[in-house]
Scaffold this active site. Structure first.
Site, PDB file in Angstrom:
ATOM      1  N   ASP A  67      -3.667  11.503   3.728  1.00  0.00           N
ATOM      2  CA  ASP A  67      -2.495  11.131   3.363  1.00  0.00           C
ATOM      3  C   ASP A  67      -1.573  11.084   4.660  1.00  0.00           C
ATOM      4  O   ASP A  67      -1.325  12.040   5.500  1.00  0.00           O
ATOM      5  CB  ASP A  67      -1.776  11.971   2.518  1.00  0.00           C
ATOM      6  CG  ASP A  67      -0.383  11.515   1.951  1.00  0.00           C
ATOM      7  OD1 ASP A  67       0.218  10.544   2.549  1.00  0.00           O
ATOM      8  OD2 ASP A  67      -0.022  11.760   0.785  1.00  0.00           O
ATOM      9  N   SER A 147       5.816  -6.595   9.491  1.00  0.00           N
ATOM     10  CA  SER A 147       5.697  -7.608   8.468  1.00  0.00           C
ATOM     11  C   SER A 147       6.911  -8.716   8.963  1.00  0.00           C
ATOM     12  O   SER A 147       7.723  -8.171   9.756  1.00  0.00           O
ATOM     13  CB  SER A 147       6.274  -6.885   7.175  1.00  0.00           C
ATOM     14  OG  SER A 147       7.002  -7.858   6.097  1.00  0.00           O
ATOM     15  N   TYR A 162      12.503  -1.139   2.026  1.00  0.00           N
ATOM     16  CA  TYR A 162      11.354  -1.577   2.942  1.00  0.00           C
ATOM     17  C   TYR A 162      11.479  -2.472   3.889  1.00  0.00           C
ATOM     18  O   TYR A 162      10.921  -2.354   5.167  1.00  0.00           O
ATOM     19  CB  TYR A 162      10.467  -2.617   1.667  1.00  0.00           C
ATOM     20  CG  TYR A 162       9.254  -3.238   2.395  1.00  0.00           C
ATOM     21  CD1 TYR A 162       8.188  -2.627   2.402  1.00  0.00           C
ATOM     22  CD2 TYR A 162       9.261  -4.700   2.779  1.00  0.00           C
ATOM     23  CE1 TYR A 162       6.993  -3.060   3.036  1.00  0.00           C
ATOM     24  CE2 TYR A 162       8.221  -5.072   3.351  1.00  0.00           C
ATOM     25  CZ  TYR A 162       6.969  -4.543   3.501  1.00  0.00           C
ATOM     26  OH  TYR A 162       5.950  -4.973   4.061  1.00  0.00           O
ATOM     27  N   LYS A 166      10.606  -1.747   8.018  1.00  0.00           N
ATOM     28  CA  LYS A 166       9.890  -2.603   8.959  1.00  0.00           C
ATOM     29  C   LYS A 166      10.652  -3.006  10.204  1.00  0.00           C
ATOM     30  O   LYS A 166      10.103  -3.194  10.934  1.00  0.00           O
ATOM     31  CB  LYS A 166       9.365  -3.752   8.082  1.00  0.00           C
ATOM     32  CG  LYS A 166       8.295  -3.425   7.059  1.00  0.00           C
ATOM     33  CD  LYS A 166       6.898  -3.086   7.781  1.00  0.00           C
ATOM     34  CE  LYS A 166       5.968  -2.703   6.697  1.00  0.00           C
ATOM     35  NZ  LYS A 166       4.847  -2.026   7.212  1.00  0.00           N
TER      36      LYS A 166
END
Length: 251
Positions: A67, A147, A162, A166
């Site tokens: 993890d 992204s 999110y 990024k």
């Protein structure tokens, strides 16, 4: 410019989030190119399936459960790779989560999980890779799977956290590249920024990729970008590869 993967044959690569989607495609591609690939993910059974699928290829996949939000797991993965295969030459920070939780009514635990996976986990892996590369005088290559959301703010609900993570990846990649350049290091850093990719990570979004939804990329398209950047000569550093699906509406 001559493109070749020859110098990476039999070298060690660590790919996080290798159990599905983009990470799986990248791990498989690097095995096909002859690398010793340590595939890291929480779902060990899927890694075992990928190891079986790629058996007999030029390289080999070594499945390791881990993890990226747990420092002890990161340390264990790098130690295992070094003790059993040798120092790392390539790191692909691919593990990521898409937080579909808005600021106005989202859950703090969702935000923290997203930041820990997308940012802190990436930083810990990068730290250990650079340490290993420097110790063994390796001109390695580190990839951050970013992204287009790390460059543009899209008018889409619940993606604030999110997108913020990024943007952090974009900044971290550029900052680390500058620091390594200041140190006269030959370690290369590349950010890969895809648009929408047809993977499990977008399953929670209100999108219909296969039935008239927005254009999307395939995981293999991102593996192509990794292979291209790795294939360039050592004096060439590809800073950023941004990949949009044909027909997609950019910001």
């Amino acid at each position: 410019m001559v493109l070749s993967m020859d110098r990476w044959v039999d070298k060690v690569a660590i790919v996080t989030g290798a159990s599905s989607g983009i990470g799986k495609a990248i791990a498989e591609r690097l095995v096909e190119q002859g690398m010793k690939v340590v595939g890291v993910a929480r779902r060990k059974d899927r890694l075992d399936e990928l190891a079986q699928k790629t058996s007999g290829k030029k390289g080999k996949l070594y499945p390791i459960q881990g993890d990226v939000t747990k420092e002890e797991d990161i340390m264990r993965v790098f130690k295992w790779a070094k003790d059993n295969l040798g120092p790392v030459h390539v790191l692909v920070n691919n593990a990521g989560v898409l937080c579909n939780s808005a600021i106005e009514d989202g859950k703090t635990e969702d935000w923290l999980q997203t930041i820990n996976v997308n940012v802190v986990g990436l930083c810990m892996g990068t730290r250990e890779a650079i340490k290993d590369m420097k110790e063994h005088n390796i001109d390695g290559h580190i990839f951050n799977i970013n992204s287009v959301a790390g460059h543009f703010v899209f008018n889409y609900p619940k993606l604030e956290i999110y997108t913020a993570t990024k943007y952090a990846v974009t900044s971290l990649t550029a900052s680390m590249r500058q620091q390594l350049a200041n140190q006269k290091s030959k370690i290369r850093l590349t950010s890969i920024s895809p648009g929408l990719v047809d993977t499990e990570i977008v399953a929670g979004l209100d999108l219909s990729i296969t039935t008239g939804g927005p254009p999307s990329l395939k995981s293999e398209d991102i593996a192509d970008a990794i292979e291209y950047a790795l294939s360039t000569p050592p004096h060439v550093q590809v800073h950023e590869i941004m990949i949009w699906p044909t027909g997609a509406l950019s910001s």
